[in-house]
Structures are given as structure tokens and as C-alpha cells.
Write a protein that holds these residues in place. Structure first.
Motif, PDB file in Angstrom:
ATOM      1  N   LEU A 151       0.826  -1.213   0.000  1.00 33.66           N
ATOM      2  CA  LEU A 151       0.000   0.000   0.000  1.00 33.66           C
ATOM      3  C   LEU A 151       0.854   1.254   0.000  1.00 33.66           C
ATOM      4  O   LEU A 151       0.599   2.213  -0.736  1.00 33.66           O
ATOM      5  CB  LEU A 151      -0.938  -0.011   1.208  1.00 33.66           C
ATOM      6  CG  LEU A 151      -2.061  -1.057   1.190  1.00 33.66           C
ATOM      7  CD1 LEU A 151      -2.750  -1.121   2.546  1.00 33.66           C
ATOM      8  CD2 LEU A 151      -3.071  -0.742   0.098  1.00 33.66           C
ATOM      9  N   SER A 152       1.904   1.262   0.818  1.00 33.61           N
ATOM     10  CA  SER A 152       2.790   2.433   0.886  1.00 33.61           C
ATOM     11  C   SER A 152       3.540   2.618  -0.433  1.00 33.61           C
ATOM     12  O   SER A 152       3.627   3.729  -0.958  1.00 33.61           O
ATOM     13  CB  SER A 152       3.780   2.283   2.038  1.00 33.61           C
ATOM     14  OG  SER A 152       3.110   2.226   3.272  1.00 33.61           O
ATOM     15  N   ASN A 153       4.072   1.524  -0.967  1.00 32.74           N
ATOM     16  CA  ASN A 153       4.830   1.622  -2.211  1.00 32.74           C
ATOM     17  C   ASN A 153       3.930   1.938  -3.401  1.00 32.74           C
ATOM     18  O   ASN A 153       4.364   2.589  -4.358  1.00 32.74           O
ATOM     19  CB  ASN A 153       5.588   0.314  -2.473  1.00 32.74           C
ATOM     20  CG  ASN A 153       6.717   0.103  -1.489  1.00 32.74           C
ATOM     21  OD1 ASN A 153       7.294   1.055  -0.975  1.00 32.74           O
ATOM     22  ND2 ASN A 153       7.037  -1.148  -1.198  1.00 32.74           N
ATOM     23  N   GLU A 200       2.930   8.706  -6.880  1.00 31.85           N
ATOM     24  CA  GLU A 200       3.530  10.019  -6.665  1.00 31.85           C
ATOM     25  C   GLU A 200       4.645  10.291  -7.663  1.00 31.85           C
ATOM     26  O   GLU A 200       4.786  11.413  -8.170  1.00 31.85           O
ATOM     27  CB  GLU A 200       4.071  10.120  -5.242  1.00 31.85           C
ATOM     28  CG  GLU A 200       2.983  10.259  -4.193  1.00 31.85           C
ATOM     29  CD  GLU A 200       3.546  10.203  -2.784  1.00 31.85           C
ATOM     30  OE1 GLU A 200       4.788  10.157  -2.640  1.00 31.85           O
ATOM     31  OE2 GLU A 200       2.756  10.192  -1.834  1.00 31.85           O
ATOM     32  N   ILE A 201       5.474   9.277  -7.957  1.00 31.56           N
ATOM     33  CA  ILE A 201       6.543   9.452  -8.942  1.00 31.56           C
ATOM     34  C   ILE A 201       5.949   9.825 -10.292  1.00 31.56           C
ATOM     35  O   ILE A 201       6.439  10.726 -10.983  1.00 31.56           O
ATOM     36  CB  ILE A 201       7.392   8.171  -9.045  1.00 31.56           C
ATOM     37  CG1 ILE A 201       8.181   7.958  -7.749  1.00 31.56           C
ATOM     38  CG2 ILE A 201       8.344   8.243 -10.229  1.00 31.56           C
ATOM     39  CD1 ILE A 201       8.913   6.634  -7.684  1.00 31.56           C
ATOM     40  N   LEU A 202       4.871   9.142 -10.661  1.00 34.90           N
ATOM     41  CA  LEU A 202       4.198   9.457 -11.924  1.00 34.90           C
ATOM     42  C   LEU A 202       3.653  10.885 -11.897  1.00 34.90           C
ATOM     43  O   LEU A 202       3.782  11.639 -12.880  1.00 34.90           O
ATOM     44  CB  LEU A 202       3.079   8.455 -12.175  1.00 34.90           C
ATOM     45  CG  LEU A 202       2.312   8.599 -13.497  1.00 34.90           C
ATOM     46  CD1 LEU A 202       3.269   8.488 -14.676  1.00 34.90           C
ATOM     47  CD2 LEU A 202       1.222   7.535 -13.597  1.00 34.90           C
ATOM     48  N   GLY A 203       3.044  11.270 -10.774  1.00 37.39           N
ATOM     49  CA  GLY A 203       2.518  12.628 -10.657  1.00 37.39           C
ATOM     50  C   GLY A 203       3.604  13.684 -10.708  1.00 37.39           C
ATOM     51  O   GLY A 203       3.436  14.744 -11.327  1.00 37.39           O
ATOM     52  N   LEU A 204       4.756  13.394 -10.084  1.00 39.64           N
ATOM     53  CA  LEU A 204       5.877  14.338 -10.112  1.00 39.64           C
ATOM     54  C   LEU A 204       6.377  14.540 -11.532  1.00 39.64           C
ATOM     55  O   LEU A 204       6.719  15.666 -11.927  1.00 39.64           O
ATOM     56  CB  LEU A 204       7.011  13.810  -9.227  1.00 39.64           C
ATOM     57  CG  LEU A 204       6.770  13.838  -7.717  1.00 39.64           C
ATOM     58  CD1 LEU A 204       7.802  12.991  -6.997  1.00 39.64           C
ATOM     59  CD2 LEU A 204       6.811  15.271  -7.190  1.00 39.64           C
ATOM     60  N   LEU A 205       6.448  13.453 -12.302  1.00 42.28           N
ATOM     61  CA  LEU A 205       6.921  13.556 -13.681  1.00 42.28           C
ATOM     62  C   LEU A 205       5.909  14.287 -14.561  1.00 42.28           C
ATOM     63  O   LEU A 205       6.280  15.099 -15.417  1.00 42.28           O
ATOM     64  CB  LEU A 205       7.188  12.161 -14.248  1.00 42.28           C
ATOM     65  CG  LEU A 205       8.340  11.376 -13.593  1.00 42.28           C
ATOM     66  CD1 LEU A 205       8.379   9.951 -14.120  1.00 42.28           C
ATOM     67  CD2 LEU A 205       9.674  12.066 -13.836  1.00 42.28           C
ATOM     68  N   LEU A 206       4.622  14.007 -14.329  1.00 36.36           N
ATOM     69  CA  LEU A 206       3.591  14.634 -15.153  1.00 36.36           C
ATOM     70  C   LEU A 206       3.426  16.121 -14.843  1.00 36.36           C
ATOM     71  O   LEU A 206       3.057  16.903 -15.728  1.00 36.36           O
ATOM     72  CB  LEU A 206       2.246  13.922 -14.938  1.00 36.36           C
ATOM     73  CG  LEU A 206       2.119  12.514 -15.512  1.00 36.36           C
ATOM     74  CD1 LEU A 206       0.793  11.894 -15.098  1.00 36.36           C
ATOM     75  CD2 LEU A 206       2.225  12.556 -17.036  1.00 36.36           C
ATOM     76  N   ASN A 207       3.683  16.508 -13.590  1.00 35.77           N
ATOM     77  CA  ASN A 207       3.434  17.886 -13.188  1.00 35.77           C
ATOM     78  C   ASN A 207       4.184  18.897 -14.051  1.00 35.77           C
ATOM     79  O   ASN A 207       3.613  19.892 -14.498  1.00 35.77           O
ATOM     80  CB  ASN A 207       3.815  18.073 -11.714  1.00 35.77           C
ATOM     81  CG  ASN A 207       3.658  19.512 -11.270  1.00 35.77           C
ATOM     82  OD1 ASN A 207       2.566  20.061 -11.281  1.00 35.77           O
ATOM     83  ND2 ASN A 207       4.760  20.149 -10.901  1.00 35.77           N
ATOM     84  N   GLY A 208       5.483  18.651 -14.273  1.00 39.84           N
ATOM     85  CA  GLY A 208       6.254  19.595 -15.067  1.00 39.84           C
ATOM     86  C   GLY A 208       5.729  19.723 -16.480  1.00 39.84           C
ATOM     87  O   GLY A 208       5.656  20.830 -17.031  1.00 39.84           O
ATOM     88  N   ALA A 241      -4.445   7.802  -6.210  1.00 41.00           N
ATOM     89  CA  ALA A 241      -4.332   9.036  -5.420  1.00 41.00           C
ATOM     90  C   ALA A 241      -2.914   9.577  -5.443  1.00 41.00           C
ATOM     91  O   ALA A 241      -2.703  10.786  -5.317  1.00 41.00           O
ATOM     92  CB  ALA A 241      -4.769   8.770  -3.976  1.00 41.00           C
ATOM     93  N   GLY A 242      -1.928   8.682  -5.611  1.00 44.82           N
ATOM     94  CA  GLY A 242      -0.539   9.133  -5.634  1.00 44.82           C
ATOM     95  C   GLY A 242      -0.243  10.101  -6.770  1.00 44.82           C
ATOM     96  O   GLY A 242       0.645  10.956  -6.641  1.00 44.82           O
ATOM     97  N   ILE A 243      -0.973  10.008  -7.874  1.00 45.63           N
ATOM     98  CA  ILE A 243      -0.712  10.902  -9.018  1.00 45.63           C
ATOM     99  C   ILE A 243      -1.010  12.360  -8.652  1.00 45.63           C
ATOM    100  O   ILE A 243      -0.136  13.221  -8.803  1.00 45.63           O
ATOM    101  CB  ILE A 243      -1.521  10.443 -10.251  1.00 45.63           C
ATOM    102  CG1 ILE A 243      -1.069   9.035 -10.660  1.00 45.63           C
ATOM    103  CG2 ILE A 243      -1.347  11.430 -11.406  1.00 45.63           C
ATOM    104  CD1 ILE A 243      -1.894   8.415 -11.787  1.00 45.63           C
ATOM    105  N   PRO A 244      -2.213  12.712  -8.162  1.00 52.72           N
ATOM    106  CA  PRO A 244      -2.418  14.107  -7.732  1.00 52.72           C
ATOM    107  C   PRO A 244      -1.558  14.473  -6.527  1.00 52.72           C
ATOM    108  O   PRO A 244      -1.161  15.629  -6.388  1.00 52.72           O
ATOM    109  CB  PRO A 244      -3.914  14.175  -7.403  1.00 52.72           C
ATOM    110  CG  PRO A 244      -4.352  12.765  -7.216  1.00 52.72           C
ATOM    111  CD  PRO A 244      -3.483  11.947  -8.104  1.00 52.72           C
ATOM    112  N   TRP A 245      -1.251  13.510  -5.640  1.00 50.71           N
ATOM    113  CA  TRP A 245      -0.377  13.824  -4.513  1.00 50.71           C
ATOM    114  C   TRP A 245       0.992  14.284  -5.002  1.00 50.71           C
ATOM    115  O   TRP A 245       1.585  15.201  -4.436  1.00 50.71           O
ATOM    116  CB  TRP A 245      -0.214  12.601  -3.610  1.00 50.71           C
ATOM    117  CG  TRP A 245      -1.430  12.250  -2.826  1.00 50.71           C
ATOM    118  CD1 TRP A 245      -2.528  13.047  -2.608  1.00 50.71           C
ATOM    119  CD2 TRP A 245      -1.696  11.015  -2.157  1.00 50.71           C
ATOM    120  NE1 TRP A 245      -3.455  12.375  -1.849  1.00 50.71           N
ATOM    121  CE2 TRP A 245      -2.979  11.133  -1.549  1.00 50.71           C
ATOM    122  CE3 TRP A 245      -0.994   9.826  -2.003  1.00 50.71           C
ATOM    123  CZ2 TRP A 245      -3.555  10.096  -0.813  1.00 50.71           C
ATOM    124  CZ3 TRP A 245      -1.564   8.791  -1.264  1.00 50.71           C
ATOM    125  CH2 TRP A 245      -2.824   8.933  -0.677  1.00 50.71           C
TER     126      TRP A 245
END
Length: 355
Positions: A96-98, A104-112, A154-158
């Protein structure tokens, strides 16, 4: 395409754009904290609004890890051990944590990529709509597999929430305010974790499904109000300049500043933004990501990475499991949550101390 600074003769009585840019930079760097607060109160407010998404993220990330100390949650999503206790297996806790970290890694990459194309405001609004929908998965989860899917999505928007407020704060506020507003992001994060433990502490005495559904449902308290606020937030003037829309950049700058200060000249600040943008374009021309690991840039990359790694190396990821660890060590459940609340309270004090 972003227009370059024109060095032709300026209109009568108006200094050249390069001179204006230097004047704007000099004024910004000589500005005191009180002057900046008086001139940029709206920018501070909008920055705080976007940073408040980190309260929601901090809440979400701490919520599940502290629920491992909840008997009702363990009975619903865990397995029964030989000692007749219900626990979520360590493999699923790690999964669950991973899963959230992968999202989150995907969201960080997509954000830029997304924020540079659509702007900070619309990117944030899209992330808020996404997390609002994903919360339904948390609330109505019937098994641990649904929780895993919710964590990943949820990790993507996070991931977007982690980086976008810092970039927005650094662009809409002058230099003297940036240390306060960028570190305020960490306070929002800690405050969200504090609230998560407090909500769990309040519902821990229940022995039905609402012991974990109430904490999941509280997640809806953040996205809608922030989404409404973001709909009226001004875009970063730096983003408008990068898009070549100088008129929109000027309007955004006027919305971010107070009109009561007669000494403020938006044209000087706009010229400074233009000049800085042109300088960055010239420096980055012909470069690639590989240049981050060569020569002087390698040293800069090392410094930035180590500073960010400090947050993880200090044991931040273990903090969310504090209540669970205390319960496993034999401390009563309620007292374990009380200890966890004290831990996050100290985190808020630490952020204030960094100022």
C-alpha cells in the motif's frame, strides 16, 4: 514564442527595458519582509491557498499508516493470526505504501509537463478533481485490493501537490518571502498528518465500519473549497511570460500586488521577468538532462538531491507508523495516538523554528 527584450530606443521619458529590468531586480532584492508583505498580500494569500493542498496530502498519507493501529480497520482488511489478533500483513502494508509512492513518482513527472502547457492554476484544479473522485474508492473499499488501487491513483495528484505549490510560491512572491512560503508547505504537510492522527484518535473507540470510513470521508473536506479558490486564483506572471502573453502577465502581476503602494512599478518587475526568462533560455540552449551530471552542474545536482534526501533519511516515512509501532510495543491504543499527536506537534514547532 516569448518576445525578447527590445533594446531599441524606448519611448520618450521611458527607460530601456533592460534598465527597467535591473531597477525591478534591485528593488525586489532590497525589499524588507514588512515591505514585501504590504506589497504582496494577495500573492501570499494565493500561495497559502495552493499550499493548503499539502494539508490534504499530509492527512491522506498519514491516515492509512496510522489505521494499522485500529482494531476495526484490521478486522476488515487484515487477517487473523495464531494469537486470534487481526492485523494487516506486513507485505500488504508495504504494498500500500509503495503503491502510493509509485503514483507520486508518476505525478511528479507529469506535473512539469502538464503545468508548463496548461499553467499552474488549471493543473491544480485538474488534480483536485481527480483526488475528489479517488476518495470514493477509499470510502467504499470492500477489500485491500481496492485500497491498493486507490493508493496508486491518489498518488498521481499527490505528486502534483508536492511540487506545484512550491513552484507557484517561488514565482508569485518576491525573494524575501520565498523562504517563508516554501517552508510553509512543510508545515501544511505536518499539520495534515496531525489532523489525520487526531481524527483516527477520535474514531478509534468505534468497533464498526465507521471507525475507518469517517477518517476516509473527512478527506472530502479539502478538495472542493480549494478547487473553488483555485478557480479565481491568478496565474503566475512568469508562466504567462514564458507563453509570450505579456498583457496577461501584467494583469496577473497587478492581481498579486497591492494597489496602495505608489512606488511599485509593474513594468519594472515585468521587464525583470522578461530579462530573466531570456537569460535562462540562452543558458539552456543546446543542453539536455545529461548536462545536470557534468562539470559545475553536477555539484548543483548533488546539493539539491542531498537536501531533498534529508527529509527521507531522517526517518520521515517511519513517522506515519508511529502509533502502530507503539501498539505493537504494548502501549494502549489511545495512548499510542496521543504520542503520535505530540510527535507531529513538534514537527509544526520545528517548521516555525526554521523561519
Amino acid at each position: 514564442m516569448t518576445p525578447s527584450i527590445d533594446h531599441a530606443d524606448p519611448p520618450q521619458g521611458k527607460p530601456p527595458p533592460l534598465v527597467e529590468g535591473k531597477q525591478g531586480a534591485k528593488k525586489e532584492h532590497s525589499m524588507t519582509l514588512w515591505q514585501a508583505l504590504k506589497l504582496y498580500p494577495k500573492a501570499v494569500g494565493w500561495s497559502v491557498l495552493l499550499s493548503s493542498t499539502l494539508i490534504m496530502e499530509g492527512y491522506d498519507l498519514a491516515l492509512l499508516s496510522s489505521m494499522y493501529a485500529s482494531p476495526a480497520f484490521n478486522k476488515k482488511f487484515g487477517v487473523q493470526t495464531s494469537s486470534s489478533k487481526w492485523v494487516v500483513p506486513a507485505s500488504w502494508q508495504s504494498g500500500l505504501s509503495n503503491g502510493a509512492r509509485c503514483g507520486e513518482i508518476l505525478g511528479l513527472l507529469l506535473n512539469g509537463l502538464i503545468s508548463e502547457r496548461l499553467g499552474y492554476r488549471r493543473t491544480m484544479m485538474g488534480a483536485l478533481v481527480t483526488i475528489t473522485a479517488v476518495i470514493f474508492l477509499f470510502f467504499f473499499a470492500v477489500n485491500i485490493q481496492m485500497l491498493l488501487a486507490a493508493e496508486i491513483l491518489a498518488g498521481i495528484p499527490w505528486g502534483i501537490f508536492q511540487t506545484l505549490p512550491a513552484a507557484y510560491a517561488s514565482e508569485v512572491c518576491p525573494v524575501v518571502l520565498r523562504p517563508y512560503l516554501t517552508t510553509f508547505i512543510n508545515m501544511c504537510w505536518v499539520f495534515g498528518q496531525f489532523v489525520a492522527v487526531g481524527v483516527n484518535r477520535g474514531s478509534i473507540s468505534r468497533d464498526d465500519e465507521w471507525a475507518y470510513r469517517i477518517p476516509f470521508g473527512v478527506q472530502w473536506a479539502w478538495p472542493v473549497p480549494i478547487l473553488i479558490g483555485c478557480a479565481f486564483a491568478p496565474e503566475s506572471p512568469w508562466w504567462h511570460v514564458r507563453q509570450g502573453n505579456l498583457q496577461a502577465a501584467r494583469r496577473a502581476l497587478q492581481r498579486l500586488t497591492s494597489s496602495d503602494d505608489p512606488s511599485f512599478n509593474p513594468d519594472e518587475t515585468l521587464a525583470m521577468i522578461q530579462h530573466t526568462n531570456e537569460l535562462e533560455k540562452s543558458l539552456s540552449s543546446g543542453t539536455s538532462y545529461c548536462d545536470c551530471f557534468r562539470g559545475t552542474n553536477l555539484r548543483r545536482t548533488e546539493v539539491v538531491c542531498v537536501v531533498w534526501l534529508v527529509q527521507t533519511l531522517c526517518g520521515q516515512n517511519l513517522m506515519g507508523y508511529f502509533a502502530y509501532f507503539c501498539v505493537q510495543a504494548g502501549l494502549p491504543t489511545v495512548d499510542s495516538f496521543n504520542m503520535s499527536l505530540g510527535q507531529y506537534g513538534l514537527g509544526i514547532v520545528g517548521t516555525l523554528g526554521s523561519w
